[in-house]
Scaffold this active site. Structure first.
Site, PDB file in Angstrom:
ATOM      1  N   TRP A 153     -15.993  -8.611   4.305  1.00  0.00           N
ATOM      2  CA  TRP A 153     -15.077  -8.460   5.434  1.00  0.00           C
ATOM      3  C   TRP A 153     -15.664  -9.083   6.705  1.00  0.00           C
ATOM      4  O   TRP A 153     -14.972  -9.251   7.694  1.00  0.00           O
ATOM      5  CB  TRP A 153     -14.791  -6.971   5.694  1.00  0.00           C
ATOM      6  CG  TRP A 153     -13.873  -6.342   4.683  1.00  0.00           C
ATOM      7  CD1 TRP A 153     -13.034  -6.981   3.823  1.00  0.00           C
ATOM      8  CD2 TRP A 153     -13.697  -4.936   4.426  1.00  0.00           C
ATOM      9  NE1 TRP A 153     -12.349  -6.075   3.057  1.00  0.00           N
ATOM     10  CE2 TRP A 153     -12.731  -4.812   3.397  1.00  0.00           C
ATOM     11  CE3 TRP A 153     -14.256  -3.766   4.969  1.00  0.00           C
ATOM     12  CZ2 TRP A 153     -12.308  -3.564   2.899  1.00  0.00           C
ATOM     13  CZ3 TRP A 153     -13.839  -2.532   4.476  1.00  0.00           C
ATOM     14  CH2 TRP A 153     -12.875  -2.433   3.453  1.00  0.00           C
ATOM     15  N   LYS A 173       0.758  -3.701  -6.044  1.00  0.00           N
ATOM     16  CA  LYS A 173      -0.594  -4.060  -5.610  1.00  0.00           C
ATOM     17  C   LYS A 173      -1.529  -3.126  -6.361  1.00  0.00           C
ATOM     18  O   LYS A 173      -1.527  -1.922  -6.121  1.00  0.00           O
ATOM     19  CB  LYS A 173      -0.726  -3.863  -4.100  1.00  0.00           C
ATOM     20  CG  LYS A 173      -2.139  -3.995  -3.550  1.00  0.00           C
ATOM     21  CD  LYS A 173      -2.153  -3.939  -2.020  1.00  0.00           C
ATOM     22  CE  LYS A 173      -3.559  -4.020  -1.461  1.00  0.00           C
ATOM     23  NZ  LYS A 173      -3.570  -4.049   0.031  1.00  0.00           N
ATOM     24  N   ASN A 219       0.888  -1.168   0.000  1.00  0.00           N
ATOM     25  CA  ASN A 219       0.000   0.000   0.000  1.00  0.00           C
ATOM     26  C   ASN A 219       0.925   1.216   0.000  1.00  0.00           C
ATOM     27  O   ASN A 219       1.140   1.847   1.023  1.00  0.00           O
ATOM     28  CB  ASN A 219      -0.891   0.005   1.235  1.00  0.00           C
ATOM     29  CG  ASN A 219      -1.815  -1.203   1.256  1.00  0.00           C
ATOM     30  OD1 ASN A 219      -2.403  -1.569   0.250  1.00  0.00           O
ATOM     31  ND2 ASN A 219      -1.935  -1.844   2.407  1.00  0.00           N
ATOM     32  N   ARG A 230       0.965  -8.484  -7.987  1.00  0.00           N
ATOM     33  CA  ARG A 230       0.241  -9.305  -7.012  1.00  0.00           C
ATOM     34  C   ARG A 230      -1.151  -9.705  -7.499  1.00  0.00           C
ATOM     35  O   ARG A 230      -1.842  -8.918  -8.152  1.00  0.00           O
ATOM     36  CB  ARG A 230       0.127  -8.573  -5.673  1.00  0.00           C
ATOM     37  CG  ARG A 230       1.498  -8.323  -5.053  1.00  0.00           C
ATOM     38  CD  ARG A 230       1.379  -7.520  -3.780  1.00  0.00           C
ATOM     39  NE  ARG A 230       1.075  -8.298  -2.605  1.00  0.00           N
ATOM     40  CZ  ARG A 230       0.094  -8.025  -1.758  1.00  0.00           C
ATOM     41  NH1 ARG A 230      -0.744  -7.040  -1.966  1.00  0.00           N
ATOM     42  NH2 ARG A 230      -0.076  -8.774  -0.674  1.00  0.00           N
ATOM     43  N   LYS A 270      -0.670 -15.233  -3.128  1.00  0.00           N
ATOM     44  CA  LYS A 270      -0.629 -15.646  -1.720  1.00  0.00           C
ATOM     45  C   LYS A 270      -0.828 -17.154  -1.623  1.00  0.00           C
ATOM     46  O   LYS A 270      -1.420 -17.767  -2.508  1.00  0.00           O
ATOM     47  CB  LYS A 270      -1.713 -14.926  -0.915  1.00  0.00           C
ATOM     48  CG  LYS A 270      -1.406 -13.451  -0.680  1.00  0.00           C
ATOM     49  CD  LYS A 270      -2.419 -12.805   0.273  1.00  0.00           C
ATOM     50  CE  LYS A 270      -2.100 -11.309   0.425  1.00  0.00           C
ATOM     51  NZ  LYS A 270      -2.992 -10.628   1.404  1.00  0.00           N
ATOM     52  N   HIS A 304     -11.133 -16.677   8.903  1.00  0.00           N
ATOM     53  CA  HIS A 304     -11.434 -15.256   9.039  1.00  0.00           C
ATOM     54  C   HIS A 304     -12.497 -14.972  10.100  1.00  0.00           C
ATOM     55  O   HIS A 304     -13.422 -14.178   9.876  1.00  0.00           O
ATOM     56  CB  HIS A 304     -11.876 -14.668   7.692  1.00  0.00           C
ATOM     57  CG  HIS A 304     -11.323 -13.287   7.445  1.00  0.00           C
ATOM     58  ND1 HIS A 304     -11.441 -12.282   8.370  1.00  0.00           N
ATOM     59  CD2 HIS A 304     -10.637 -12.749   6.398  1.00  0.00           C
ATOM     60  CE1 HIS A 304     -10.867 -11.182   7.891  1.00  0.00           C
ATOM     61  NE2 HIS A 304     -10.353 -11.445   6.707  1.00  0.00           N
ATOM     62  N   ARG A 362     -15.376 -14.303  -2.353  1.00  0.00           N
ATOM     63  CA  ARG A 362     -14.091 -13.620  -2.347  1.00  0.00           C
ATOM     64  C   ARG A 362     -12.938 -14.563  -2.716  1.00  0.00           C
ATOM     65  O   ARG A 362     -11.971 -14.157  -3.355  1.00  0.00           O
ATOM     66  CB  ARG A 362     -13.898 -13.031  -0.942  1.00  0.00           C
ATOM     67  CG  ARG A 362     -12.591 -12.355  -0.756  1.00  0.00           C
ATOM     68  CD  ARG A 362     -12.543 -11.660   0.595  1.00  0.00           C
ATOM     69  NE  ARG A 362     -11.139 -11.574   1.007  1.00  0.00           N
ATOM     70  CZ  ARG A 362     -10.712 -10.962   2.086  1.00  0.00           C
ATOM     71  NH1 ARG A 362     -11.578 -10.383   2.901  1.00  0.00           N
ATOM     72  NH2 ARG A 362      -9.436 -10.924   2.389  1.00  0.00           N
ATOM     73  N   GLU A 384      -0.242 -11.854  11.095  1.00  0.00           N
ATOM     74  CA  GLU A 384      -1.427 -10.996  11.156  1.00  0.00           C
ATOM     75  C   GLU A 384      -2.642 -11.711  11.725  1.00  0.00           C
ATOM     76  O   GLU A 384      -3.401 -11.132  12.497  1.00  0.00           O
ATOM     77  CB  GLU A 384      -1.732 -10.475   9.741  1.00  0.00           C
ATOM     78  CG  GLU A 384      -3.023  -9.689   9.645  1.00  0.00           C
ATOM     79  CD  GLU A 384      -3.302  -9.193   8.225  1.00  0.00           C
ATOM     80  OE1 GLU A 384      -2.439  -9.341   7.346  1.00  0.00           O
ATOM     81  OE2 GLU A 384      -4.404  -8.651   8.018  1.00  0.00           O
ATOM     82  N   ASP A 421      -6.689 -15.017   2.829  1.00  0.00           N
ATOM     83  CA  ASP A 421      -5.707 -14.046   3.312  1.00  0.00           C
ATOM     84  C   ASP A 421      -4.919 -14.571   4.508  1.00  0.00           C
ATOM     85  O   ASP A 421      -5.224 -14.199   5.639  1.00  0.00           O
ATOM     86  CB  ASP A 421      -6.434 -12.744   3.693  1.00  0.00           C
ATOM     87  CG  ASP A 421      -5.488 -11.569   3.822  1.00  0.00           C
ATOM     88  OD1 ASP A 421      -4.317 -11.718   3.442  1.00  0.00           O
ATOM     89  OD2 ASP A 421      -5.933 -10.509   4.293  1.00  0.00           O
ATOM     90  N   GLU A 441      -8.136  -3.751  -2.799  1.00  0.00           N
ATOM     91  CA  GLU A 441      -8.413  -2.993  -1.580  1.00  0.00           C
ATOM     92  C   GLU A 441      -8.262  -1.488  -1.791  1.00  0.00           C
ATOM     93  O   GLU A 441      -7.647  -0.788  -0.996  1.00  0.00           O
ATOM     94  CB  GLU A 441      -7.508  -3.474  -0.439  1.00  0.00           C
ATOM     95  CG  GLU A 441      -7.725  -4.947  -0.112  1.00  0.00           C
ATOM     96  CD  GLU A 441      -6.983  -5.428   1.131  1.00  0.00           C
ATOM     97  OE1 GLU A 441      -5.861  -4.956   1.354  1.00  0.00           O
ATOM     98  OE2 GLU A 441      -7.554  -6.265   1.851  1.00  0.00           O
TER      99      GLU A 441
HETATM  100  C1  GCU Z   1      -4.395  -8.093   4.136  1.00  0.00           C
HETATM  101  C2  GCU Z   1      -3.902  -7.146   5.185  1.00  0.00           C
HETATM  102  C3  GCU Z   1      -3.617  -5.788   4.636  1.00  0.00           C
HETATM  103  C4  GCU Z   1      -2.728  -5.905   3.398  1.00  0.00           C
HETATM  104  C5  GCU Z   1      -3.337  -6.867   2.406  1.00  0.00           C
HETATM  105  C6  GCU Z   1      -2.451  -7.138   1.218  1.00  0.00           C
HETATM  106  O1  GCU Z   1      -5.691  -7.747   3.754  1.00  0.00           O
HETATM  107  O2  GCU Z   1      -4.841  -7.051   6.232  1.00  0.00           O
HETATM  108  O3  GCU Z   1      -3.004  -5.021   5.629  1.00  0.00           O
HETATM  109  O4  GCU Z   1      -2.533  -4.664   2.816  1.00  0.00           O
HETATM  110  O5  GCU Z   1      -3.564  -8.084   3.018  1.00  0.00           O
HETATM  111  O6  GCU Z   1      -1.843  -8.195   1.200  1.00  0.00           O
HETATM  112  O7  GCU Z   1      -2.366  -6.335   0.314  1.00  0.00           O
END
Ligand code: GCU
Length: 672
Positions: free
Chosen positions: A532, A280, A203, A317, A352, A510, A328, A385, A357, A284
């Site tokens: 979510w 990315k 991010n 990604r 991933k 989750h 999802r 996480e 996640d 999100e």
């Molecule tokens: C998860 C995580 C985020 C992260 C995202 C990603 O959702 O909570 O903090 O940015 O993965 O892998 O991009």
């Protein structure tokens, strides 16, 4: 004091009887002169290690003395040396105790200085794990080309999902001030074979691509270079608009393409061996090519074109999901699989390990094996996480092994997809989201260091067994005494199943509370995005529990190879570990154990708690063999985990009971 700063590179004094043997095997270091910076790093590490363990550092010598550590490359043409150079690849090494020109020596051989550096660390590992130094005969070649850490570090030093303090990168003081920790960071990574690091968060802010930040990144690259580590950056897709003043970031717009080319040229002027971009996009809320009606390949290929003349790569990604999607877990496959074969040769799609996640357990991502014409990188999360942050002792080696060894039923395991051998790709990568920060112990807890360690070792060789890697780590980090070392390993290996059981057993996923993802929140169902909500994932109701991903539900199971899809479409042939990932089943569904699903769920939560208690007992029994400081620290953390495992169990069972309306099964005690 034993605070964990030295990681697994402790080099503590060895007992007297070992000291003699070690000294006799490290009387001098023979290497080509003048040494390159990488070779110098190898020599310095050997000297540091032997100095620490014996009290005396071996000198660098050009003469082949008895007891020498000989750092050999083909260029030196040492008479009498017989090494299968061609089998060692660019970065591999060979370690052998042998007679050379009539002298007993230890040969560390490689085709490159980086290989010698890795071989030197391998020798130090052999010493620290108690190998017989008179009979060394080892050889190892990395199966994966790019072994990378991904730092989710922001420029303000906040680490997203970081539980080990602030970011190591002191952007304010860079490029002039180079913290000594940068070197220790590089040493630790090189000791595992990690050869690249993405400095900033996925991010990302566009600022990281501006000249001042590039100068700072270049300073870090300068520290890492002698350790064989390249620097990469996360690139923000909208940078042409944000930094370049363009009206668009459309990847097909010539001005945008020119902007990225000029940016790449500027970067390589500053960092000549820059690794490339991690991106990315359209995930999100991040900007991406879809903002302009283009697809992922359009976006990735534009960046690839800018980097290609310099030899850089794009790691694009595949972590995407949108609220409109029916499931999802299915979206990444739907968006990416049709693009197979459409990516430029220097693009690698980074996937991933699972489709949701980084959960305590997920089936492997269905993209593995399904994009034969595209190099796929495996992205693992080292920072925990969703697994209790740095306070819970959860060793990830078994999770990594489980995904790597998963059979895609498309011709090989995930490891064979990722190492490129299944589909004949030369560009290969494994990435790990780092768990490193400014905490004295680097990773937020003593045992979280083992997750960094396991990641690095298994990125080098995806076929290493988690148990063997844990043994190495425990021997170097805590004790070489076999019984205690093995007790530590047992505890580590059990810890992964424990967290699955006390958080999300039987394929649940989750259930974590919103935002922080730490404690339980299975009741949460009012978030702005449905996908979510924990209720979205577990779907518990009067009639049963679980996410139906078969034909009667989202049919995401069909993304797997037909043989696997068939198995996982039927609850009777779905492994209990994945049951509620793929099926919505009545509470009285009969489990293989003979229990009802409801009773089984409770039994698993209880087993998780019992397992954590057991870990605590095992650790208490190790007191005599571990230094008091670290022993006490781990003890305190385990007490938190024991309490929070109960919190998880009791909260989840209470919530599910409120939905199922069922009594606790006979014989179940009220929670203690
Ligand atoms: C998860 C995580 C985020 C992260 C995202 C990603 O959702 O909570 O903090 O940015 O993965 O892998 O991009």
């Amino acid at each position: 004091a034993e605070d964990g700063y030295d990681l697994w590179l402790r080099y503590r004094p060895v007992p007297a009887e070992v000291r003699g043997v070690l000294q006799a095997r490290a009387r001098a270091i023979v290497a080509a002169t003048p040494t390159t910076p990488v070779l110098q790093a190898a020599v310095a590490e050997l000297q540091r290690g032997v100095q620490g363990m014996t009290g005396k550092a071996p000198a660098l010598s050009t003469r082949l003395v008895p007891g020498a550590l000989v750092l050999a490359t083909p260029a030196q043409a040492l008479a009498g040396l017989d090494v299968p150079w061609a089998d060692l690849g660019r970065e591999g090494w060979l370690l052998r105790s042998q007679k050379l020109q009539g002298r007993d020596v230890t040969v560390i051989a490689a085709n490159s200085d980086a290989g010698l550096l890795y071989g030197s660390f391998a020798w130090l590992r052999a010493v620290q794990t108690g190998a017989n130094l008179a009979r060394l005969d080892q050889r190892s070649v990395p199966k994966v080309g790019l072994r990378l850490l991904n730092h989710w570090d922001n420029l303000d030093r906040h680490v997203e999902r970081g539980y080990a303090g602030a970011s190591l990168w002191d952007w304010w003081k860079l490029p002039d001030i180079l913290d000594a920790r940068y070197t220790d960071y590089a040493r630790a990574n090189a000791s595992l074979g990690i050869n690249g690091t993405v400095l900033n968060n996925v991010n990302s802010k566009a600022d990281s691509l501006t000249a001042p930040y590039l100068a700072k990144a270049a300073a870090l690259a300068g520290v890492f270079r002698p350790y064989g580590i390249k620097v990469y950056l996360s690139a923000r897709f909208s940078a042409p608009r944000e930094l370049g003043g363009l009206k668009t970031s459309d990847p097909l717009d010539p001005a945008v393409r020119a902007w990225w080319k000029a940016k790449a040229d500027e970067i390589y002027k500053t960092i000549p061996d820059f690794g490339g971009f991690l991106v990315k996009a359209n995930s999100e809320g991040q900007p991406g090519p879809q903002d302009y009606g283009r697809n992922h390949a359009d976006g990735a290929n534009m960046l690839a074109e800018a980097l290609a003349p310099h030899g850089g790569v794009v790691m694009w990604r595949a972590f995407v999901y949108a609220p409109e999607a029916k499931d999802r877990a299915a979206q990444a496959f739907d968006e990416f699989q049709p693009l197979d074969g459409k990516f430029a040769p220097n693009v690698i799609v980074q996937v991933k390990n699972g489709a949701i996640d980084f959960q305590p357990r997920e089936p492997f991502h269905p993209l593995f094996g399904a994009m034969p014409k595209t190099p796929l990188a495996l992205e693992l999360q080292i920072t925990k996480e969703y697994l209790g942050f740095a306070t819970h002792l959860v060793h990830l080696g078994p999770l990594f092994e489980e995904v790597l060894q998963a059979d895609t039923h498309r011709g090989g395991t995930v490891a064979r997809v990722v190492d490129g051998s299944l589909h004949g790709h030369k560009l290969t990568a494994v990435a790990g989201v780092a768990n490193i920060g400014t905490d004295r112990n680097w990773s937020g807890s003593q045992f979280d260091q083992a997750n960094w360690y396991a990641f690095g070792r298994m990125a080098w060789d995806p076929d290493l067994k988690a148990a063997a890697v844990a043994r190495e780590w425990a021997a170097q980090t805590f004790t070489n005494k076999a019984a205690s070392r093995d007790a530590i390993v047992d505890l580590m290996l059990a810890s992964r199943e424990a967290v699955v059981d006390y958080m999300t057993p039987l394929g649940l996923h989750h259930l974590m509370d919103t935002g922080h993802h730490y404690g339980p929140g299975p009741w949460v169902n009012d978030l702005e995005r449905a996908d979510w909500n924990p209720t979205y994932f577990h779907r518990a109701a009067r009639d049963g529990i679980g996410f139906d991903r078969t034909r009667t539900g989202s049919n995401a199971v069909a993304q797997y190879a037909p043989a696997l899809a068939r198995l996982w479409s039927d609850p009777r042939t779905t492994p209990p570990e994945l049951l509620l990932w793929f099926h919505h089943l009545p509470w009285d569904h009969a489990m293989p154990s003979g229990r009802t699903l409801w009773a089984e769920l409770i039994a698993r939560y209880d087993a998780g708690v019992a397992s954590v208690d057991d870990m605590g007992r095992r650790w208490a029994g190790l007191r005599a063999d571990i230094d008091p400081e670290r022993h006490a620290e781990v003890t305190a953390y385990l007490a938190v985990q024991a309490r929070e495992a109960r919190w998880w169990r009791d909260a989840c069972i209470a919530y599910f009971q409120s939905v199922s309306g069922l009594p606790l099964p006979a014989g179940t005690r009220p929670p203690a």
